[in-house]
Design a protein around this motif. Structure first.
Motif, mmCIF file in Angstrom:
data_model
loop_
_atom_site.group_PDB
_atom_site.id
_atom_site.type_symbol
_atom_site.label_atom_id
_atom_site.label_comp_id
_atom_site.label_asym_id
_atom_site.label_seq_id
_atom_site.Cartn_x
_atom_site.Cartn_y
_atom_site.Cartn_z
ATOM 1 N N TRP A 39 0.608 -1.371 -0.161
ATOM 2 C CA TRP A 39 -0.145 -0.302 -0.284
ATOM 3 C C TRP A 39 0.465 0.974 0.029
ATOM 4 N N ASN A 40 2.488 1.516 0.355
ATOM 5 C CA ASN A 40 3.003 2.362 0.643
ATOM 6 C C ASN A 40 4.099 2.529 -0.992
ATOM 7 N N ASP A 41 3.659 2.145 -1.382
ATOM 8 C CA ASP A 41 4.617 2.025 -3.266
ATOM 9 C C ASP A 41 3.227 1.979 -4.196
ATOM 10 N N VAL A 42 3.759 2.942 -4.864
ATOM 11 C CA VAL A 42 2.893 3.261 -6.665
ATOM 12 C C VAL A 42 4.184 3.202 -7.582
ATOM 13 N N ASP A 43 3.142 2.635 -9.094
ATOM 14 C CA ASP A 43 3.394 2.123 -10.002
ATOM 15 C C ASP A 43 4.819 3.516 -10.502
ATOM 16 N N GLU A 44 3.807 4.357 -10.815
ATOM 17 C CA GLU A 44 4.320 5.511 -11.032
ATOM 18 C C GLU A 44 4.539 6.645 -9.986
ATOM 19 N N TYR A 45 5.218 7.587 -9.675
ATOM 20 C CA TYR A 45 4.851 8.318 -8.862
ATOM 21 C C TYR A 45 4.379 9.803 -9.888
ATOM 22 N N PRO A 46 4.250 10.892 -9.252
ATOM 23 C CA PRO A 46 3.202 11.993 -10.178
ATOM 24 C C PRO A 46 4.636 12.537 -10.863
ATOM 25 N N MET A 47 4.302 13.494 -11.757
ATOM 26 C CA MET A 47 5.220 13.813 -12.490
ATOM 27 C C MET A 47 4.789 15.226 -13.180
ATOM 28 N N PHE A 48 5.617 16.262 -13.156
ATOM 29 C CA PHE A 48 4.911 17.381 -14.483
ATOM 30 C C PHE A 48 5.454 17.158 -15.660
ATOM 31 N N GLU A 49 5.070 17.906 -16.456
ATOM 32 C CA GLU A 49 4.930 17.930 -17.986
ATOM 33 C C GLU A 49 6.232 17.996 -18.346
ATOM 34 N N SER A 50 7.191 18.896 -17.659
ATOM 35 C CA SER A 50 8.690 18.387 -18.435
ATOM 36 C C SER A 50 9.232 16.999 -18.134
ATOM 37 N N CYS A 51 8.826 16.582 -17.586
ATOM 38 C CA CYS A 51 9.958 15.209 -17.122
ATOM 39 C C CYS A 51 9.400 14.046 -17.741
ATOM 40 N N ASN A 52 10.245 13.620 -17.772
ATOM 41 C CA ASN A 52 10.437 12.194 -19.351
ATOM 42 C C ASN A 52 9.819 11.630 -18.969
ATOM 43 N N GLU A 53 8.543 11.080 -19.676
ATOM 44 C CA GLU A 53 7.805 10.192 -19.028
ATOM 45 C C GLU A 53 8.408 8.412 -19.726
ATOM 46 N N ASN A 54 9.772 8.565 -20.521
ATOM 47 C CA ASN A 54 10.022 7.112 -20.556
ATOM 48 C C ASN A 54 11.608 6.890 -19.862
ATOM 49 N N ALA A 55 11.450 7.945 -18.777
ATOM 50 C CA ALA A 55 12.521 7.658 -17.590
ATOM 51 C C ALA A 55 12.301 6.626 -16.886
ATOM 52 N N THR A 56 13.517 6.017 -15.864
ATOM 53 C CA THR A 56 12.583 5.216 -14.926
ATOM 54 C C THR A 56 11.889 5.562 -13.409
ATOM 55 N N LYS A 57 11.662 4.237 -12.827
ATOM 56 C CA LYS A 57 10.468 4.885 -11.946
ATOM 57 C C LYS A 57 10.740 6.194 -10.845
ATOM 58 N N GLU A 58 12.895 6.139 -10.635
ATOM 59 C CA GLU A 58 13.377 6.701 -9.699
ATOM 60 C C GLU A 58 13.432 8.175 -10.165
ATOM 61 N N ALA A 59 14.032 8.062 -11.226
ATOM 62 C CA ALA A 59 14.337 9.502 -12.124
ATOM 63 C C ALA A 59 12.556 9.783 -12.508
ATOM 64 N N LYS A 60 11.708 9.854 -12.122
ATOM 65 C CA LYS A 60 10.971 10.519 -12.557
ATOM 66 C C LYS A 60 10.568 11.074 -11.542
ATOM 67 N N LYS A 61 10.700 10.501 -10.077
ATOM 68 C CA LYS A 61 10.695 10.667 -8.464
ATOM 69 C C LYS A 61 11.454 11.574 -8.866
ATOM 70 N N ARG A 62 12.474 11.598 -8.816
ATOM 71 C CA ARG A 62 13.729 12.815 -7.993
ATOM 72 C C ARG A 62 13.443 13.875 -9.075
ATOM 73 N N CYS A 63 13.102 14.012 -10.484
ATOM 74 C CA CYS A 63 12.769 14.873 -11.421
ATOM 75 C C CYS A 63 11.386 15.870 -10.646
ATOM 76 N N PHE A 64 10.325 14.549 -10.461
ATOM 77 C CA PHE A 64 8.929 15.583 -9.963
ATOM 78 C C PHE A 64 9.545 16.211 -8.835
ATOM 79 N N GLN A 65 10.335 16.530 -7.755
ATOM 80 C CA GLN A 65 10.897 16.669 -5.982
ATOM 81 C C GLN A 65 12.234 18.227 -6.368
ATOM 82 N N ASN A 66 12.480 17.642 -7.542
ATOM 83 C CA ASN A 66 13.933 18.612 -7.748
ATOM 84 C C ASN A 66 12.662 20.182 -8.906
ATOM 85 N N THR A 67 11.591 19.505 -9.707
ATOM 86 C CA THR A 67 11.233 20.528 -9.844
ATOM 87 C C THR A 67 10.024 21.834 -8.913
ATOM 88 N N LEU A 68 9.509 20.260 -8.457
ATOM 89 C CA LEU A 68 8.712 21.244 -7.044
ATOM 90 C C LEU A 68 9.451 21.800 -6.605
#
Length: 158
Positions: A39-68
């Motif tokens: 219950w504490n994990d997701v398949d894909e983290y939230p992301m902004f349009e500027s993040c690469n949707e083909n990136a790995t799960k961890e890269a998407k998470k970092r992109c979201f956090q860094n952009t925010l």
């Protein structure tokens, strides 16, 4: 011979259990699935349009956090804060992102000195997340889900 018949009858009677078909109900399947579900994990983290949707799960998470973090930092730097003493503090922002991709600031955890020097810190942080670009919500099992995050923001004022 009687003993052989008795033995055969005992074997036939006790072996009937081996031929019983076990029925599984949908409730049993659901219960087993819920026990194995994380219950504490997701398949894909939230992301902004500027993040690469083909990136790995961890890269998407970092992109979201860094952009925010970048957006919040830029918005906070636009405000001129006057403080009577130097502040170096880590403020924790607790927020959630709805299934529709709406970010809501829940709480702001700050040191008492920071709250004394910048009494409107929560309002400033709330304003900084009001005009965010479009957020795509987190996905779990092909369904959009609500997620909660805790983001540290370093405040430095002289």
């Amino acid at each position: 011979m009687k003993q052989l018949y008795f033995l055969l009858i005992c074997l036939v009677v006790t072996s009937c259990n081996y031929f019983d078909a076990k029925k599984t109900t949908s409730e049993d399947i659901l219960e087993n699935e819920l026990l194995t579900f994380n219950w504490n994990d997701v398949d894909e983290y939230p992301m902004f349009e500027s993040c690469n949707e083909n990136a790995t799960k961890e890269a998407k998470k970092r992109c979201f956090q860094n952009t925010l973090t970048q957006i919040i930092t830029q918005k906070l730097q636009q405000n001129s804060l006057v403080v009577s003493q130097s502040i170096t503090d880590t403020v924790y922002m607790n927020f959630e992102i709805s299934k529709e991709g709406v970010l809501t600031l829940l709480t702001v955890e700050a040191d008492s000195v920071t709250r004394k020097e910048i009494p409107n810190i929560q309002e400033l942080l709330a304003k900084s997340v009001d005009s965010l670009p479009k957020i795509f919500p987190a996905i779990r099992r092909s369904q959009q889900v609500k997620t909660a995050f805790r983001l540290p923001v370093i405040i430095q004022a002289n």
